[in-house]
Design an enzyme around this catalytic site. Structure first.
Site, short mmCIF file in Angstrom:
data_model
loop_
_atom_site.label_atom_id
_atom_site.label_comp_id
_atom_site.label_asym_id
_atom_site.label_seq_id
_atom_site.Cartn_x
_atom_site.Cartn_y
_atom_site.Cartn_z
N PRO A 1 -41.50 50.71 7.22
CA PRO A 1 -42.10 49.38 7.06
C PRO A 1 -43.54 49.35 7.56
CG PRO A 1 -40.83 49.44 9.07
CD PRO A 1 -40.67 50.80 8.44
N THR B 1 -44.61 46.89 9.53
CA THR B 1 -44.65 46.22 10.84
C THR B 1 -44.61 47.20 12.00
OG1 THR B 1 -42.27 45.90 10.53
CG2 THR B 1 -43.70 44.00 10.13
N ASN B 2 -43.85 48.28 11.86
CA ASN B 2 -43.75 49.30 12.92
C ASN B 2 -43.91 50.68 12.29
OD1 ASN B 2 -42.78 47.27 14.96
ND2 ASN B 2 -41.03 47.20 13.59
N GLY C 1 -37.97 45.66 4.17
CA GLY C 1 -37.57 44.37 3.63
C GLY C 1 -36.17 44.40 3.05
N GLY D 1 -30.53 45.11 7.97
CA GLY D 1 -30.86 43.82 7.38
C GLY D 1 -31.89 43.06 8.20
N CYS E 1 -37.97 43.00 14.65
CA CYS E 1 -37.05 42.07 14.00
C CYS E 1 -35.97 41.53 14.92
CB CYS E 1 -36.41 42.72 12.78
SG CYS E 1 -35.54 44.26 13.14
N GLU F 1 -35.96 33.81 9.89
CA GLU F 1 -36.69 34.87 10.59
C GLU F 1 -38.18 34.63 10.49
OE1 GLU F 1 -36.46 39.69 10.77
OE2 GLU F 1 -36.92 38.83 8.81
#
Length: 446
Positions: A114, A116-117, A197, A215, A248, A338
């Protein structure tokens, strides 16, 4: 089926190279494997800051300070958790039941990464793959391509210099949806490790290749009436602002017993949380999600003040988190979903039963099977929460973001958090090295 001829050719070449390298690597001893894993831990730990800067500059998500911590977590904490696990040959012997377990590599692992990280997840998955004698091919999120490629190149260079065959750690350098789909469906791919995602994770499970996917998170955080309010609030603010909410498992909504509601609000305000008015909440809520129902990428990993300005409201410059009081839960209520940014929903409940119902409703809305947090001083409440809550990780009196990944708890250090069947995942584990091994069992007759 696949029309992009270039993508197919590139992936086929990556697979061919990986297969040859892995066949050689499968013959390495435990000592050789452990040496390579130790080298990656050391070399990538030394580059934690450089990789954090690259990831932040490229994606605009989070902040460099916390990304350094995430890279260090992946290179050191994950390494320390797996370094002594046997993965070659006999890995366990049960003399009483006369069973011998033998570790077998799977082959070629596909790693979805991803934005994000990005760098920390590459380090994490590469360490697991190497420890289990697998090759891994990464499919990078385009938004973090340079950072991911930089990390892969560092790892590959480090292990080849120590005698590993070239091609164990590779990446799709021109990522496209078709290239990723072809890689996931390739008959030589043994396992997909899907972090990203919801659509991509679902595609991994539909590929026909065995997959471990995670998820969405939507962690509810219940502050029960016996909680140490100041400690609970301090943990929540630290967690929700860590890398500006990009993990997350970070808290998404607060559920608070009415008896302590005023104390909780004061403690939050003392920590520079800003409670939105109804009008302000409507403006912020309007930018959390896109029209298609997905999260607005413009707010991901951004500080609270940035999110406020983007929504057209003014808040103090030292605001840590934006909070909106809520009563409703559902897809049409963005504060109940979220939010990978320092924004929280706030629910007040009359009873323990209502609190449990609210937490489970939040998880059912989004994030089923992922993570839930409870702040309490009651052992009875701890067990009841753990028994009833629909989450795979139930964290007590700690930070959601760092507790779930095993930084502030004794859970297995991991950046891939299974959500179980209820969350559409094949495991509830904090995914670690044994998830990447096939285990052969020799059993004597009785």
């Amino acid at each position: 089926m696949f029309k992009d001829v270039e993508a197919v050719e590139v992936v086929d070449e990556l697979i061919s190279t990986a297969q040859k390298a892995q066949q050689i690597y499968a013959g390495f001893s435990q000592k050789q494997v452990d040496h390579l894993v130790a080298v990656v831990s050391q070399k990538l730990g030394e580059q934690a800051e450089k990789l954090a800067i690259q990831a932040h500059e490229e994606t605009g998500f989070g902040n460099v300070k916390d990304k350094i911590i995430k890279n260090t977590f992946a290179s050191e904490h994950v390494y320390n958790s797996i370094k002594d696990i046997p993965t070659v040959g006999e890995i366990k012997r049960d003399d009483i039941n006369q069973i011998i377990e033998i570790g077998i590599p799977m082959g070629i692992v596909v790693g979805l990464i991803p934005s994000t990280n990005p760098t920390s997840t590459v380090i994490f998955k590469a360490l697991l793959a190497l420890k289990s004698r697998n090759a891994i091919i990464f499919s990078p999120h385009p938004k973090a391509l340079k950072a991911i490629m930089m990390t892969v190149e560092m790892i590959e260079k480090a292990i080849v210099a120590e005698g590993a065959p070239a091609g164990l750690i590779q990446v799709i350098k021109k990522p496209t949806l078709e290239a990723t789909q072809y890689l996931m469906q390739h008959d030589k791919a043994a396992l997909i490790l899907a972090t990203g995602g919801g659509a991509m994770v679902k595609a991994a499970y539909q590929s026909g290749t065995p997959a471990i996917g995670v998820g969405q998170g939507n962690a509810p955080t219940y502050i029960e009436k016996t909680a140490n309010v100041k400690e609970a609030v301090a943990a929540i603010i630290e967690s929700k602002t860590f890398d500006y909410g990009t993990i997350c498992a970070s808290e998404q909504s607060l559920v608070v017993d009415k008896e302590i509601c005023k104390d909780v609000i004061k403690a939050l305000e003392d920590k520079k949380a800003y409670f939105l008015s109804a009008e302000e909440a409507q403006k912020v809520g309007g930018i959390i999600m896109l029209e298609n129902g997905g999260m607005n990428p413009a707010i991901v990993g951004k500080p609270a003040v940035f999110v406020a300005k983007l929504s057209g409201i003014e808040v103090p410059e030292d605001t840590s988190v934006l909070i909106a009081k809520q009563t409703n839960i559902g897809k049409e209520y963005p504060f109940s979903r979220e939010k990978l940014t320092p924004v929280l929903g706030f629910y007040t409940v009359e009873t323990w039963e209502e609190g449990m119902t609210t937490c489970n409703a939040l998880l059912a809305n989004e994030g089923a099977g992922h993570t839930a947090i409870l702040h309490t001083q009651s052992d009875e409440r701890v067990f009841d929460y753990g028994l009833q809550i629909t989450a795979s990780r139930v964290l007590i009196n700690t930070l959601g973001a760092l507790g779930a990944i095993g930084f502030t708890t004794k859970l297995a250090p991991s950046l891939t958090l299974g959500c179980g069947a209820i969350g559409g995942s094949s495991t509830t584990d904090n995914v670690s090295v044994l998830n990447l091994l096939n285990i052969k069992r020799i059993a004597y007759g009785v």
